[in-house]
Design a protein around this motif. Structure first.
Motif, PDB file in Angstrom:
ATOM      1  N   ASP A  44      68.964 183.987  14.483  1.00  0.00           N
ATOM      2  CA  ASP A  44      69.589 185.200  15.033  1.00  0.00           C
ATOM      3  C   ASP A  44      68.578 186.340  15.184  1.00  0.00           C
ATOM      4  OD1 ASP A  44      69.407 185.551  12.274  1.00  0.00           O
ATOM      5  OD2 ASP A  44      71.296 186.649  12.135  1.00  0.00           O
ATOM      6  N   ARG A  45      67.348 186.143  14.726  1.00  0.00           N
ATOM      7  CA  ARG A  45      66.280 187.137  14.890  1.00  0.00           C
ATOM      8  C   ARG A  45      65.313 186.743  16.006  1.00  0.00           C
ATOM      9  NH1 ARG A  45      66.040 190.902  11.032  1.00  0.00           N
ATOM     10  NH2 ARG A  45      67.298 190.597   9.176  1.00  0.00           N
ATOM     11  N   LEU A  46      65.667 185.699  16.745  1.00  0.00           N
ATOM     12  CA  LEU A  46      64.839 185.208  17.841  1.00  0.00           C
ATOM     13  C   LEU A  46      65.533 185.502  19.165  1.00  0.00           C
ATOM     14  CD1 LEU A  46      63.938 181.817  16.140  1.00  0.00           C
ATOM     15  CD2 LEU A  46      62.413 183.782  16.422  1.00  0.00           C
ATOM     16  N   GLY A  47      64.769 185.459  20.241  1.00  0.00           N
ATOM     17  CA  GLY A  47      65.338 185.812  21.537  1.00  0.00           C
ATOM     18  C   GLY A  47      64.916 184.884  22.657  1.00  0.00           C
ATOM     19  N   ARG A  52      61.942 180.208  25.324  1.00  0.00           N
ATOM     20  CA  ARG A  52      61.011 179.687  26.329  1.00  0.00           C
ATOM     21  C   ARG A  52      59.777 179.082  25.657  1.00  0.00           C
ATOM     22  NH1 ARG A  52      56.779 180.422  29.526  1.00  0.00           N
ATOM     23  NH2 ARG A  52      56.965 179.946  31.729  1.00  0.00           N
ATOM     24  N   ALA A  53      59.217 179.767  24.679  1.00  0.00           N
ATOM     25  CA  ALA A  53      58.045 179.256  23.965  1.00  0.00           C
ATOM     26  C   ALA A  53      58.369 177.929  23.272  1.00  0.00           C
ATOM     27  CB  ALA A  53      57.551 180.289  22.953  1.00  0.00           C
ATOM     28  N   PHE A  54      59.568 177.825  22.727  1.00  0.00           N
ATOM     29  CA  PHE A  54      59.986 176.600  22.062  1.00  0.00           C
ATOM     30  C   PHE A  54      60.125 175.461  23.075  1.00  0.00           C
ATOM     31  CE2 PHE A  54      63.421 174.054  19.827  1.00  0.00           C
ATOM     32  CZ  PHE A  54      62.581 173.581  18.821  1.00  0.00           C
ATOM     33  N   ARG A  76      71.921 177.428  24.111  1.00  0.00           N
ATOM     34  CA  ARG A  76      72.870 178.200  24.932  1.00  0.00           C
ATOM     35  C   ARG A  76      74.160 178.449  24.151  1.00  0.00           C
ATOM     36  NH1 ARG A  76      71.979 174.904  30.528  1.00  0.00           N
ATOM     37  NH2 ARG A  76      70.270 176.172  31.327  1.00  0.00           N
ATOM     38  N   PHE A  77      74.644 177.419  23.487  1.00  0.00           N
ATOM     39  CA  PHE A  77      75.861 177.563  22.689  1.00  0.00           C
ATOM     40  C   PHE A  77      75.634 178.573  21.562  1.00  0.00           C
ATOM     41  CE2 PHE A  77      78.790 176.709  19.303  1.00  0.00           C
ATOM     42  CZ  PHE A  77      79.988 176.477  19.951  1.00  0.00           C
ATOM     43  N   ILE A  88      71.898 185.904  27.453  1.00  0.00           N
ATOM     44  CA  ILE A  88      70.822 184.967  27.148  1.00  0.00           C
ATOM     45  C   ILE A  88      71.104 183.555  27.674  1.00  0.00           C
ATOM     46  CG2 ILE A  88      69.562 183.798  25.278  1.00  0.00           C
ATOM     47  CD1 ILE A  88      69.485 186.434  23.797  1.00  0.00           C
ATOM     48  N   PRO A  89      72.264 182.960  27.434  1.00  0.00           N
ATOM     49  CA  PRO A  89      72.463 181.571  27.876  1.00  0.00           C
ATOM     50  C   PRO A  89      72.228 181.355  29.360  1.00  0.00           C
ATOM     51  CG  PRO A  89      74.201 182.198  26.391  1.00  0.00           C
ATOM     52  CD  PRO A  89      73.402 183.438  26.686  1.00  0.00           C
ATOM     53  N   GLU A  90      72.668 182.289  30.184  1.00  0.00           N
ATOM     54  CA  GLU A  90      72.507 182.103  31.622  1.00  0.00           C
ATOM     55  C   GLU A  90      71.052 182.215  32.060  1.00  0.00           C
ATOM     56  OE1 GLU A  90      73.528 186.600  33.216  1.00  0.00           O
ATOM     57  OE2 GLU A  90      75.183 185.238  32.772  1.00  0.00           O
ATOM     58  N   ARG A  91      70.190 182.737  31.206  1.00  0.00           N
ATOM     59  CA  ARG A  91      68.767 182.868  31.539  1.00  0.00           C
ATOM     60  C   ARG A  91      67.902 181.772  30.924  1.00  0.00           C
ATOM     61  NH1 ARG A  91      66.704 188.625  30.562  1.00  0.00           N
ATOM     62  NH2 ARG A  91      64.982 187.771  31.739  1.00  0.00           N
ATOM     63  N   ILE A  92      68.497 180.881  30.124  1.00  0.00           N
ATOM     64  CA  ILE A  92      67.752 179.770  29.545  1.00  0.00           C
ATOM     65  C   ILE A  92      67.667 178.664  30.598  1.00  0.00           C
ATOM     66  CG2 ILE A  92      67.681 177.992  27.757  1.00  0.00           C
ATOM     67  CD1 ILE A  92      69.165 179.921  25.909  1.00  0.00           C
TER      68      ILE A  92
END
Length: 93
Positions: A44-47, A52-54, A76-77, A88-92
């Motif tokens: 929850d502290r990641l964005g 993307r890096a992962f 996404r979930f 965020i989910p729609e941009r992954i």
């Protein structure tokens, strides 16, 4: 055995409410755990940049398309449902 974190419990509840199969729940929890461990921080502290890096890391390690897709669905979930970050989910990718 250590006690379950409130965040993990909430994700499990969210998946149960949506009737995700036990296998999908295990897979999603595993993916979010790997994501968190990769960065050494609570998820929850990641964005979005971390996601993307992962993804780049996983692709560079030769992760198969189905496994990568499952990880993306899990993240996404997690971000969209459990954390309620609709943007965020729609941009992954």
């Amino acid at each position: 055995m250590s006690e379950m974190s409130p965040l993990r419990r909430r994700m499990i509840e969210d998946m149960t409410i949506r009737n995700l199969s036990p296998a999908t729940q295990r897979s999603y929890l595993h993916a979010v755990t790997k994501f968190s461990r990769y960065f050494g921080r609570s998820p929850d502290r990641l964005g979005l940049g971390d996601v993307r890096a992962f993804q780049v890391h996983l692709v560079s390690k030769g992760l198969s398309w189905p496994a990568l897709n499952q990880t993306v669905c899990a993240l996404r979930f997690f971000f969209g449902v459990t954390l309620g970050h609709d943007e965020i989910p729609e941009r992954i990718a």
